[in-house]
Design a protein around this motif. Structure first.
Motif, PDB file in Angstrom:
ATOM      1  N   GLY A 189      37.348  38.506  35.500  1.00  0.00           N
ATOM      2  CA  GLY A 189      37.456  38.542  36.769  1.00  0.00           C
ATOM      3  C   GLY A 189      37.775  40.441  36.948  1.00  0.00           C
ATOM      4  N   PHE A 190      38.920  40.415  36.273  1.00  0.00           N
ATOM      5  CA  PHE A 190      39.466  42.274  36.365  1.00  0.00           C
ATOM      6  C   PHE A 190      38.307  43.113  35.707  1.00  0.00           C
ATOM      7  CE2 PHE A 190      42.445  45.088  33.957  1.00  0.00           C
ATOM      8  CZ  PHE A 190      42.804  45.771  34.977  1.00  0.00           C
ATOM      9  N   TYR A 224      36.946  56.710  42.505  1.00  0.00           N
ATOM     10  CA  TYR A 224      36.821  55.215  41.688  1.00  0.00           C
ATOM     11  C   TYR A 224      35.277  55.960  42.207  1.00  0.00           C
ATOM     12  CZ  TYR A 224      34.927  50.906  43.790  1.00  0.00           C
ATOM     13  OH  TYR A 224      34.337  49.855  43.912  1.00  0.00           O
ATOM     14  N   LYS A 275      36.367  44.265  38.988  1.00  0.00           N
ATOM     15  CA  LYS A 275      36.840  45.328  39.987  1.00  0.00           C
ATOM     16  C   LYS A 275      36.862  46.654  40.307  1.00  0.00           C
ATOM     17  CE  LYS A 275      41.266  42.179  40.978  1.00  0.00           C
ATOM     18  NZ  LYS A 275      43.184  42.177  40.596  1.00  0.00           N
ATOM     19  N   ASN A 333      44.140  48.591  39.768  1.00  0.00           N
ATOM     20  CA  ASN A 333      43.627  46.835  39.822  1.00  0.00           C
ATOM     21  C   ASN A 333      44.513  46.744  39.041  1.00  0.00           C
ATOM     22  OD1 ASN A 333      41.358  47.624  41.540  1.00  0.00           O
ATOM     23  ND2 ASN A 333      39.773  48.024  39.678  1.00  0.00           N
ATOM     24  N   SER A 334      45.793  46.528  38.015  1.00  0.00           N
ATOM     25  CA  SER A 334      46.514  46.265  38.110  1.00  0.00           C
ATOM     26  C   SER A 334      48.108  45.873  38.505  1.00  0.00           C
ATOM     27  CB  SER A 334      46.872  46.497  36.603  1.00  0.00           C
ATOM     28  OG  SER A 334      47.159  48.209  36.821  1.00  0.00           O
TER      29      SER A 334
END
Length: 309
Positions: free
Chosen positions: A156-157, A231, A160, A215-216
């Motif tokens: 899932g991570f 990005y 992203k 994202n973390s």
């Protein structure tokens, strides 16, 4: 590539950087580079990231820590010294090291130092969660991609990020550093940014770390100058599907004479029966339809190629 020197010209230490220097309560993002010593891209990318953070001083929740993997191999510009560090990071070897057993290969010393870093993070009361990214490059040209274990949180991570994701490689090659971290319950993956010497590999690794900070949960997008540039730099690299699973590995025994056919790169489509390589003067054919993954175009390594679907 920017004028930033070569890895062997840097004063390399195990800890490549920490930001902030004293951790603020929140997640920790552990970024490892140079687990293979002939893959300097991640080290150079982390040098850029820590310089950017020191200059811009974004508001942080937690801490990013950058570490060198195989310091001795990095200094000598070789993939490994005695054994592939990315094959010896197993719970069994960790237990032996923690019990004080002296293992007979150099990479055990490197793994021991990495275990100390992990333990310090796990025991730090300010660290609420450990995310990780292991930065690598490949011997053949490739679009940047993520390799992740099948764990639901890590997958899932990984999803992203705007890169293709290949999962399940741990079934074929246990003992890599990110698999060990996953077994400890931490969340993360390996990033393959491109060919070893390609200047853009450093750019892609830098972009992954910057996006990884967001994202973390360490920083907000708005606190990173030019976040959209990083990005979009990643998003523009690949036009195919995003999710793949490893379904086949071609193993190379020590002493085998293996040579890939020219022209293969990650995610290139192959058909069952297609000639892919020669091993000990025998032809090696694709056992199924799929896309080729990690074709070997260097002298060291035990994985000839993988197939993903």
């Amino acid at each position: 590539m920017r004028n930033e020197g070569k890895v062997q010209d840097l004063n390399l230490n195990r800890i490549l950087g920490k930001y902030p220097s004293s951790p603020i309560k929140g997640p920790t993002l552990l970024v490892s580079a140079g687990v293979h010593g002939n893959e300097p891209s991640g080290v150079l990318a982390l040098k850029r990231v820590f310089k950017k953070l020191e200059q811009e001083k974004p508001q942080f929740k937690g801490q990013i820590i950058g570490v060198s993997g195989n310091l001795e191999a990095l200094k000598n510009q070789v993939r490994l010294v005695d054994r592939d560090l990315n094959r010896v990071c197993t719970p069994d070897n960790a237990s032996k090291i923690e019990m004080g057993e002296e293992l007979s290969f150099h990479e055990a010393k490197e793994f021991k130092e990495l275990l100390k870093v992990i333990q310090e993070i796990e025991e730090n009361p300010n660290s609420t969660r450990l995310f990780f990214m292991d930065l690598h490059t490949t011997s053949s040209p490739t679009v940047p991609y993520i390799s992740v274990n099948k764990g639901e949180e890590s997958y899932g991570f990984a999803m992203k990020f705007p890169l293709p994701v290949a999962k399940g490689i741990e079934k074929y090659i246990p003992g890599h550093f990110d698999h060990y971290l996953t077994l400890l319950g931490h969340v993360g993956f390996t990033v393959e940014a491109g060919q070893h010497e390609a200047p853009e590999s450093v750019d892609y690794h830098e972009a992954m770390v910057i996006v990884g900070l967001v994202n973390s949960g360490l920083v907000e997008k708005s606190d990173i100058r030019d976040y959209d540039h990083y990005y979009n730099r990643l998003k523009e690299t690949f036009g195919g599907e995003e999710g793949y699973e490893v379904v086949y590995r071609h193993h190379i025994d020590e002493g085998d004479l293996f040579k890939m056919e020219p022209g293969y790169s990650n995610f290139k489509e192959v058909k069952k029966g297609e000639l892919l390589a020669h091993s000990n003067n025998e032809q090696v054919f694709a056992p199924m339809d799929g896309r080729i993954f990690l074709p070997l175009y260097q002298s060291q390594g035990s994985d000839g190629f993988f197939i993903v679907q």
